[in-house]
Enzyme design. Structure first.
Site, PDB file in Angstrom:
ATOM      1  N   ALA A 232     -29.076   7.466  17.516  1.00 19.76           N
ATOM      2  CA  ALA A 232     -30.273   6.812  16.971  1.00 19.76           C
ATOM      3  C   ALA A 232     -31.526   7.371  17.628  1.00 19.76           C
ATOM      4  CB  ALA A 232     -30.192   5.305  17.200  1.00 19.76           C
ATOM      5  N   GLY A 233     -32.527   7.633  16.826  1.00 18.31           N
ATOM      6  CA  GLY A 233     -33.772   8.150  17.374  1.00 18.31           C
ATOM      7  C   GLY A 233     -34.874   8.036  16.339  1.00 18.31           C
TER       8      GLY A 233
ATOM      9  N   TYR B  38     -42.164  12.377  21.529  1.00 15.69           N
ATOM     10  CA  TYR B  38     -40.797  12.727  21.117  1.00 15.69           C
ATOM     11  C   TYR B  38     -40.200  13.790  22.049  1.00 15.69           C
ATOM     12  CZ  TYR B  38     -37.066  14.146  17.841  1.00 15.69           C
ATOM     13  OH  TYR B  38     -35.850  14.440  17.252  1.00 15.69           O
TER      14      TYR B  38
ATOM     15  N   ILE C  59     -27.996  12.056  10.166  1.00 15.61           N
ATOM     16  CA  ILE C  59     -27.025  12.697  11.061  1.00 15.61           C
ATOM     17  C   ILE C  59     -25.966  11.685  11.525  1.00 15.61           C
ATOM     18  CG2 ILE C  59     -26.775  13.805  13.319  1.00 15.61           C
ATOM     19  CD1 ILE C  59     -29.593  15.067  12.828  1.00 15.61           C
TER      20      ILE C  59
ATOM     21  N   LYS D 109     -48.058  12.254  16.423  1.00 14.21           N
ATOM     22  CA  LYS D 109     -49.531  12.223  16.475  1.00 14.21           C
ATOM     23  C   LYS D 109     -49.921  13.144  17.625  1.00 14.21           C
ATOM     24  CE  LYS D 109     -51.505   8.814  13.891  1.00 14.21           C
ATOM     25  NZ  LYS D 109     -50.908   9.179  12.636  1.00 14.21           N
TER      26      LYS D 109
ATOM     27  N   ALA E 145     -54.293  12.968  21.622  1.00 15.01           N
ATOM     28  CA  ALA E 145     -55.591  12.281  21.558  1.00 15.01           C
ATOM     29  C   ALA E 145     -55.570  11.129  20.566  1.00 15.01           C
ATOM     30  CB  ALA E 145     -56.682  13.288  21.176  1.00 15.01           C
TER      31      ALA E 145
HETATM   32  P1  NAD Z   1     -32.904   9.293  10.613  1.00  9.02           P
HETATM   33  O1  NAD Z   1     -34.260   8.687  10.752  1.00  9.02           O
HETATM   34  O2  NAD Z   1     -32.442   9.678   9.260  1.00  9.02           O
HETATM   35  O3  NAD Z   1     -31.813   8.296  11.253  1.00  9.02           O
HETATM   36  C1  NAD Z   1     -31.989   7.659  12.491  1.00  9.02           C
HETATM   37  C2  NAD Z   1     -31.214   6.359  12.481  1.00  9.02           C
HETATM   38  O4  NAD Z   1     -31.429   5.707  13.745  1.00  9.02           O
HETATM   39  C3  NAD Z   1     -31.702   5.385  11.395  1.00  9.02           C
HETATM   40  O5  NAD Z   1     -30.608   4.903  10.672  1.00  9.02           O
HETATM   41  C4  NAD Z   1     -32.403   4.300  12.189  1.00  9.02           C
HETATM   42  O6  NAD Z   1     -32.341   3.019  11.562  1.00  9.02           O
HETATM   43  C5  NAD Z   1     -31.629   4.326  13.499  1.00  9.02           C
HETATM   44  N1  NAD Z   1     -32.414   3.697  14.559  1.00  9.02           N
HETATM   45  C6  NAD Z   1     -33.727   3.901  14.832  1.00  9.02           C
HETATM   46  N2  NAD Z   1     -34.122   3.076  15.834  1.00  9.02           N
HETATM   47  C7  NAD Z   1     -33.042   2.352  16.183  1.00  9.02           C
HETATM   48  C8  NAD Z   1     -32.829   1.328  17.145  1.00  9.02           C
HETATM   49  N3  NAD Z   1     -33.820   0.883  17.931  1.00  9.02           N
HETATM   50  N4  NAD Z   1     -31.607   0.770  17.251  1.00  9.02           N
HETATM   51  C9  NAD Z   1     -30.589   1.214  16.456  1.00  9.02           C
HETATM   52  N5  NAD Z   1     -30.730   2.170  15.524  1.00  9.02           N
HETATM   53  C10 NAD Z   1     -31.953   2.735  15.388  1.00  9.02           C
HETATM   54  O7  NAD Z   1     -32.873  10.497  11.615  1.00  9.02           O
HETATM   55  P2  NAD Z   1     -31.907  11.757  11.729  1.00  9.02           P
HETATM   56  O8  NAD Z   1     -32.631  12.942  11.247  1.00  9.02           O
HETATM   57  O9  NAD Z   1     -30.563  11.451  11.188  1.00  9.02           O
HETATM   58  O10 NAD Z   1     -31.834  11.895  13.326  1.00  9.02           O
HETATM   59  C11 NAD Z   1     -30.750  11.463  14.114  1.00  9.02           C
HETATM   60  C12 NAD Z   1     -30.985  11.929  15.549  1.00  9.02           C
HETATM   61  O11 NAD Z   1     -31.116  13.350  15.566  1.00  9.02           O
HETATM   62  C13 NAD Z   1     -32.259  11.392  16.178  1.00  9.02           C
HETATM   63  O12 NAD Z   1     -32.032  11.116  17.544  1.00  9.02           O
HETATM   64  C14 NAD Z   1     -33.240  12.531  16.034  1.00  9.02           C
HETATM   65  O13 NAD Z   1     -34.253  12.490  17.001  1.00  9.02           O
HETATM   66  C15 NAD Z   1     -32.317  13.710  16.229  1.00  9.02           C
HETATM   67  N6  NAD Z   1     -32.821  14.974  15.670  1.00  9.02           N
HETATM   68  C16 NAD Z   1     -32.982  15.150  14.331  1.00  9.02           C
HETATM   69  C17 NAD Z   1     -33.464  16.360  13.850  1.00  9.02           C
HETATM   70  C18 NAD Z   1     -33.629  16.646  12.379  1.00  9.02           C
HETATM   71  O14 NAD Z   1     -34.007  17.757  12.034  1.00  9.02           O
HETATM   72  N7  NAD Z   1     -33.338  15.694  11.497  1.00  9.02           N
HETATM   73  C19 NAD Z   1     -33.792  17.376  14.743  1.00  9.02           C
HETATM   74  C20 NAD Z   1     -33.630  17.157  16.098  1.00  9.02           C
HETATM   75  C21 NAD Z   1     -33.123  15.964  16.549  1.00  9.02           C
END
Ligand code: NAD
Length: 466
Positions: free
Chosen positions: A306-307, A370, A237, A312, A315
């Site tokens: 970023a996320g 999460y 994203i 898990k 428990a």
């Molecule tokens: P993804 O894992 O493909 O990308 C996440 C990016 O964040 C990665 O490039 C990772 O290296 C970076 N990142 C992680 N920890 C970091 C840190 N400590 N410092 C800097 N960068 C860091 O995930 P995505 O699916 O593209 O998700 C992007 C966001 O959207 C996230 O916050 C996720 O929780 C949220 N989200 C995604 C979905 C989905 O269906 N994919 C649904 C709801 C929410």
């Protein structure tokens, strides 16, 4: 991640099989492409009768600027208002085909029986909306209404809009925009977003547009001259966000953790952006972000994307899995924002967009960590929005809450749960990273000064938490 079933039902054999078995029939959604018209078809416009034409006038203005082909349900009532805005509207009787957009101004409804005017507008055209069409109802925020009658009538609109979203299918989206008195002209960016293909996977949403400093923009490059920082920009994203902001004229500072440096550089190189290799949980993350932005005339928007997940059941979850998710998804955002506020590192009228999740709204099995973090993001946005409104520097904060988006994160979900997540929404398909990116771009545009404290789901109207 490809959606094989979604592709199969695009073929005529697939369509037949799905129909005969009563399976979902996802359509290929219209998506925005640079240079295309905002409205790709005709608009039917109507309003409830009453004295206040301020919302209808503002809508007419936007439609005029878009050179939309507009039809009206009640010629006597609407032709005058529209011609005041320069629109030569035609009567709906002259229109035999389908509409791309239906817009109803319900702001004058202040008595339950008058909701029938909304029924009268939509009922005759309920089967006359094109694929990927748009249904938009506009009202006044119930919390700002003066009488009980007006409050209940305006609150009722939400049930109508959400039901239409579930009924119409065919990629048709349905939204409710509440506009505060005196903020009518701020509707521009929000109306443009919702009638366009940019909002392909956003449906059943309620958005509030209030007073605030909405700036004029060149709509072909709304971020021209602006600096936007996107965290987690090396893939998924975040990568899509970086590309959308750059497409719309921004210089994008692409941030990701050092191990993602090669991918990050590739993205930044392709969009003429710059990179910042940084872990957002680092103690000096706010300072590093401010330093990088200072080299680019300061920060006009920061997108906290970023996320991570560490799923898990409670428990089985160890404390590392708990703490890591809270730190990255929530605490780092709060700490970075604090630093940026305390050190005046955000430009005037800057935008902050956070990424929550429908897990944070509905909760999810195996995601206590999460969902806690993503619900916390909502709290952070609401509290910060209030503070920013009082400070009156034109800065806003909002969040997007994605549902099932096709990325590496969702590719890791077990197949049965993945397939359920994909189909359990009004679009019967997963969204694409670009759908979240377009939504973030709407919230971050300088023209969205009236949009503050909103949590907008990008979930195709998922059944979860709805
Ligand atoms: P993804 O894992 O493909 O990308 C996440 C990016 O964040 C990665 O490039 C990772 O290296 C970076 N990142 C992680 N920890 C970091 C840190 N400590 N410092 C800097 N960068 C860091 O995930 P995505 O699916 O593209 O998700 C992007 C966001 O959207 C996230 O916050 C996720 O929780 C949220 N989200 C995604 C979905 C989905 O269906 N994919 C649904 C709801 C929410």
């Amino acid at each position: 991640m490809s959606d094989r079933y979604g592709e199969f039902v695009q073929s005529s054999l697939g369509k037949k099989v799905a129909k005969s078995l009563g399976l979902p029939l996802p359509i290929k959604l219209d998506r925005f492409e640079a240079g295309e018209k905002v409205v790709r078809g005709s608009v039917l416009f109507g309003s409830a009768s009453g004295d206040d034409s301020s919302i209808s006038d503002a809508v007419a203005n936007v439609l005029n600027n878009l050179h939309a082909e507009v039809y009206v349900s009640d010629e006597d009532a609407h032709k005058e208002a529209l011609s005041g805005a320069g629109i030569e509207a035609k009567g709906s009787k002259d229109h035999a085909e389908k509409y791309k957009v239906l817009i109803f101004d319900a702001s004058n409804i202040s008595y339950a029986p008058d909701l029938k005017e909304m029924y009268d507008f939509f009922h005759p055209v309920a089967r006359q909306v094109e694929k990927s069409g748009r249904v938009i109802v506009i009202g006044r925020p119930p919390e700002e209404c003066e009488s009980i009658g007006q409050t209940l009538a305006q609150r009722s609109l939400e049930g109508f809009v959400k039901s239409v979203g579930k009924e119409f299918k065919n990629g048709i989206t349905s939204q409710l925009i509440y506009v505060s008195k005196g903020a009518e002209s701020n509707i521009d960016s929000t109306l443009r977003f919702f009638i366009s293909a940019r909002s392909a996977y956003v449906s059943g949403q309620v958005v509030r547009v209030g007073k605030g400093n909405a700036q004029d923009v060149d709509w072909s490059k709304p971020f021209a001259g602006k600096t936007v920082l996107v965290t987690g920009a090396s893939r998924g994203i975040g990568e899509s966000m970086a590309r959308v902001f750059a497409r719309d004229g921004a210089h994008v500072i692409c941030l990701d953790i050092p191990p993602q440096q090669a991918d990050l550089q590739k993205v930044a190189g392709e969009i003429g952006g710059s990179t910042l290799a940084l872990d957002i949980t680092a103690k000096d993350a706010g300072e590093k972000i401010a330093e990088a932005a200072a080299k680019r005339n300061g920060l006009d928007a920061i997108i906290h994307n970023a996320g991570v997940t560490r799923d898990k059941t409670l428990a089985k979850m160890d404390d590392k899995q708990w703490s890591m998710v809270i730190d990255i998804n929530l605490q780092s955002i709060a700490a970075i924002n604090d630093y940026l506020f305390e050190n005046n590192a955000l430009n005037e009228n800057a935008r902050i967009v956070c990424v929550s999740s429908i897990s944070g709204i509905a909760g999810n099995l195996g995601q206590t960590n999460y969902a806690t973090s993503k619900a916390g993001v909502i709290g952070l946005v609401q509290a910060t929005a209030k503070k920013l409104k009082e400070e009156d520097k034109g800065i806003t904060i909002n969040a997007v809450a994605p549902g099932f988006i096709e990325t590496q994160m969702t590719a890791a979900i077990p197949v049965a749960i993945r397939e359920a997540g994909r189909r359990m929404n009004s679009m019967s398909q997963g969204g694409l990273p670009v759908d979240v990116a377009e939504t973030a771009a709407w919230l971050a545009t300088p023209a969205s000064g009236g949009v503050n404290g909103n949590i907008v789901r990008v979930c195709g109207q998922s059944l979860l938490g709805a």
